[in-house]
Scaffold this motif. Structure first.
Motif, short mmCIF file in Angstrom:
data_model
loop_
_atom_site.label_atom_id
_atom_site.label_comp_id
_atom_site.label_asym_id
_atom_site.label_seq_id
_atom_site.Cartn_x
_atom_site.Cartn_y
_atom_site.Cartn_z
N ILE A 181 -13.63 -22.83 -5.71
CA ILE A 181 -14.27 -22.28 -6.90
C ILE A 181 -14.76 -20.86 -6.66
CG2 ILE A 181 -16.60 -23.19 -6.46
CD1 ILE A 181 -16.72 -23.83 -9.49
N ALA A 182 -15.19 -20.56 -5.43
CA ALA A 182 -15.64 -19.20 -5.13
C ALA A 182 -14.47 -18.22 -5.17
CB ALA A 182 -16.33 -19.16 -3.77
N GLU A 183 -13.36 -18.61 -4.58
CA GLU A 183 -12.18 -17.73 -4.58
C GLU A 183 -11.61 -17.57 -5.98
OE1 GLU A 183 -9.61 -19.31 -1.56
OE2 GLU A 183 -10.92 -18.65 0.08
N ALA A 184 -11.66 -18.63 -6.78
CA ALA A 184 -11.20 -18.54 -8.17
C ALA A 184 -12.11 -17.60 -8.97
CB ALA A 184 -11.18 -19.92 -8.81
N SER A 185 -13.39 -17.60 -8.68
CA SER A 185 -14.33 -16.71 -9.37
C SER A 185 -14.03 -15.26 -9.05
CB SER A 185 -15.77 -17.05 -8.96
OG SER A 185 -16.10 -18.38 -9.30
N LEU A 218 -14.87 -18.40 -17.97
CA LEU A 218 -14.35 -19.36 -18.95
C LEU A 218 -12.88 -19.10 -19.25
CD1 LEU A 218 -17.42 -19.40 -21.36
CD2 LEU A 218 -16.65 -21.31 -19.91
N HIS A 219 -12.53 -17.82 -19.40
CA HIS A 219 -11.15 -17.46 -19.73
C HIS A 219 -10.18 -17.92 -18.64
CE1 HIS A 219 -7.88 -15.13 -21.46
NE2 HIS A 219 -7.65 -14.59 -20.28
N ASN A 220 -10.67 -17.94 -17.40
CA ASN A 220 -9.81 -18.32 -16.27
C ASN A 220 -10.03 -19.75 -15.81
OD1 ASN A 220 -8.27 -15.75 -15.14
ND2 ASN A 220 -10.26 -15.06 -15.88
N THR A 263 -18.47 -23.43 -15.10
CA THR A 263 -19.76 -22.76 -15.17
C THR A 263 -20.65 -23.54 -16.13
OG1 THR A 263 -20.82 -20.59 -15.56
CG2 THR A 263 -19.03 -21.21 -17.05
N PRO A 264 -21.98 -23.51 -15.97
CA PRO A 264 -22.83 -24.24 -16.91
C PRO A 264 -22.58 -23.77 -18.34
CG PRO A 264 -24.11 -23.51 -15.02
CD PRO A 264 -22.77 -22.85 -14.90
N GLU A 265 -22.83 -24.67 -19.31
CA GLU A 265 -22.66 -24.26 -20.71
C GLU A 265 -23.57 -23.07 -20.99
OE1 GLU A 265 -22.73 -25.92 -25.29
OE2 GLU A 265 -22.98 -27.33 -23.62
N THR A 266 -22.99 -22.04 -21.56
CA THR A 266 -23.68 -20.77 -21.74
C THR A 266 -23.48 -20.27 -23.15
OG1 THR A 266 -23.27 -20.25 -19.40
CG2 THR A 266 -23.88 -18.42 -20.83
N ALA A 267 -24.49 -19.57 -23.66
CA ALA A 267 -24.38 -19.00 -25.01
C ALA A 267 -25.03 -17.62 -25.01
CB ALA A 267 -25.06 -19.90 -26.03
N TYR A 268 -24.50 -16.77 -25.86
CA TYR A 268 -25.07 -15.43 -26.06
C TYR A 268 -25.12 -15.18 -27.55
CZ TYR A 268 -25.64 -10.35 -25.89
OH TYR A 268 -26.09 -9.06 -26.06
N MET A 269 -26.30 -15.00 -28.07
CA MET A 269 -26.42 -14.88 -29.52
C MET A 269 -27.62 -14.02 -29.91
SD MET A 269 -28.04 -17.72 -28.29
CE MET A 269 -27.07 -19.20 -28.56
N LEU A 288 -22.93 -20.00 -11.31
CA LEU A 288 -24.01 -19.38 -12.07
C LEU A 288 -23.68 -17.93 -12.42
CD1 LEU A 288 -27.17 -20.64 -10.17
CD2 LEU A 288 -26.34 -21.38 -12.41
N GLU A 289 -23.30 -17.16 -11.41
CA GLU A 289 -22.96 -15.75 -11.64
C GLU A 289 -22.20 -15.22 -10.44
OE1 GLU A 289 -26.79 -13.15 -10.74
OE2 GLU A 289 -27.25 -14.76 -12.16
N VAL A 290 -21.68 -14.02 -10.60
CA VAL A 290 -20.93 -13.35 -9.53
C VAL A 290 -21.57 -11.99 -9.33
CG1 VAL A 290 -18.69 -12.51 -8.74
CG2 VAL A 290 -18.82 -14.57 -10.18
N ASN A 291 -21.95 -11.69 -8.10
CA ASN A 291 -22.63 -10.43 -7.79
C ASN A 291 -21.64 -9.45 -7.18
OD1 ASN A 291 -24.30 -8.40 -6.52
ND2 ASN A 291 -26.03 -9.80 -6.77
N GLY A 292 -21.49 -8.30 -7.83
CA GLY A 292 -20.52 -7.31 -7.38
C GLY A 292 -21.04 -6.34 -6.33
#
Length: 264
Positions: free
Chosen positions: A205-209, A96-98, A102-108, A232-236
């Motif tokens: 979008i993959a390279e930006a991620s 999001l910062h960059n 990404t799908p709308e996401t929340a953490y609460m 969805l996510e990025v796997n390291g």
């Protein structure tokens, strides 16, 4: 010399570390296996070396050991990027910062907020904060099914497949589609993978991620909706099942070149 931290989930039939080792041998590159549980990082004797982390256990000891080693050595992937990928919240925050879609996401922690998020979307996907291989991911449609918090929730994007793009050194080099008739398309959850070409939107979008996570190499998981691809996510510490691109060879060459640059 390349010091290798093997992936702890490798098996004889699915050995990511071994595949890259064989390519290093074909290139006559020197390497050795580094057991993070057998060294004291404060007195490891390693300095100005290249350490390749094919995978690690999600425990504090291995993260801290790599953090210390990274002060005097080149670690691929960096501990910071592995930690960022391991945390779905941090991954979402960096995307999001960059400005990466990404799908709308929340953490609460607030149950009221979690219920509001669910009611607004109708369907949401619950994901364990530090999950892997698709374990623990589930579709939630009723507030009473949220379970205990805190909650990491994503809007549900209707689909019958997802995509994984392998990014190495900032460049998308391989991609697969993963298809299943369930919520999870992960191959470890029964999905079927097939190589697909990388179109320009997928590449961008993959390279930006990968850039947002500041990571040497990764697997970027995508869905496609009406507006295009969304991350969805990025796997390291990714696997590269079913990709047509010779990922083990490309990764071995990347490690060899990275070590060569260190010595220049």
């Amino acid at each position: 010399m390349i010091h290798i931290v093997p992936k702890p989930t490798d098996t004889p039939d699915d050995n990511s570390t071994g595949a890259v080792m064989r390519e290093l041998e074909r290139a006559d590159a020197r390497y050795g296996v580094l057991d993070l549980g057998a060294i004291d990082p404060l007195d490891s004797g390693l300095e100005n070396e290249l350490v390749w982390v094919c995978g690690i256990r999600q425990d504090g000891h291995q993260f801290e050991t790599l953090n210390v080693l990274s002060l005097r050595n080149r670690v691929i992937n960096t501990p910071a990027s592995i930690v960022a990928c391991a945390s779905k919240v941090m991954t979402s925050a960096l995307l999001l910062h960059n400005g990466v879609r990404t799908p709308e996401t929340a953490y609460m922690r607030s149950e009221e907020q979690a219920r509001d998020f669910l009611l607004r979307h109708g369907k949401v996907v619950y994901k364990p904060l530090y999950g892997y291989d698709g374990n623990g991911i589930r579709l939630v449609t009723e507030p009473d099914d949220l379970g205990p918090g805190p909650w990491y929730l994503q809007e549900y994007v209707q689909n019958d497949r997802d995509f994984r793009v392998f990014v190495l050194g900032g460049e998308a080099v391989g991609a697969i589609a993963r298809v299943s008739d369930t919520l999870m398309h992960n191959i470890h959850q029964g999905g079927i993978g097939m190589a697909v070409p990388i179109d320009e939107e997928m590449r961008a979008i993959a390279e930006a991620s990968a850039s947002a996570l500041e990571i040497d190499y990764c697997g970027v998981d995508l869905l496609r909706d009406r507006e295009g691809y969304t991350v969805l996510e990025v796997n390291g510490t990714p696997n590269w099942h079913c990709m047509a691109a010779p990922i083990p060879k490309l990764l071995a060459l990347y490690l060899i070149e990275s070590e060569r640059e260190m010595r220049a």
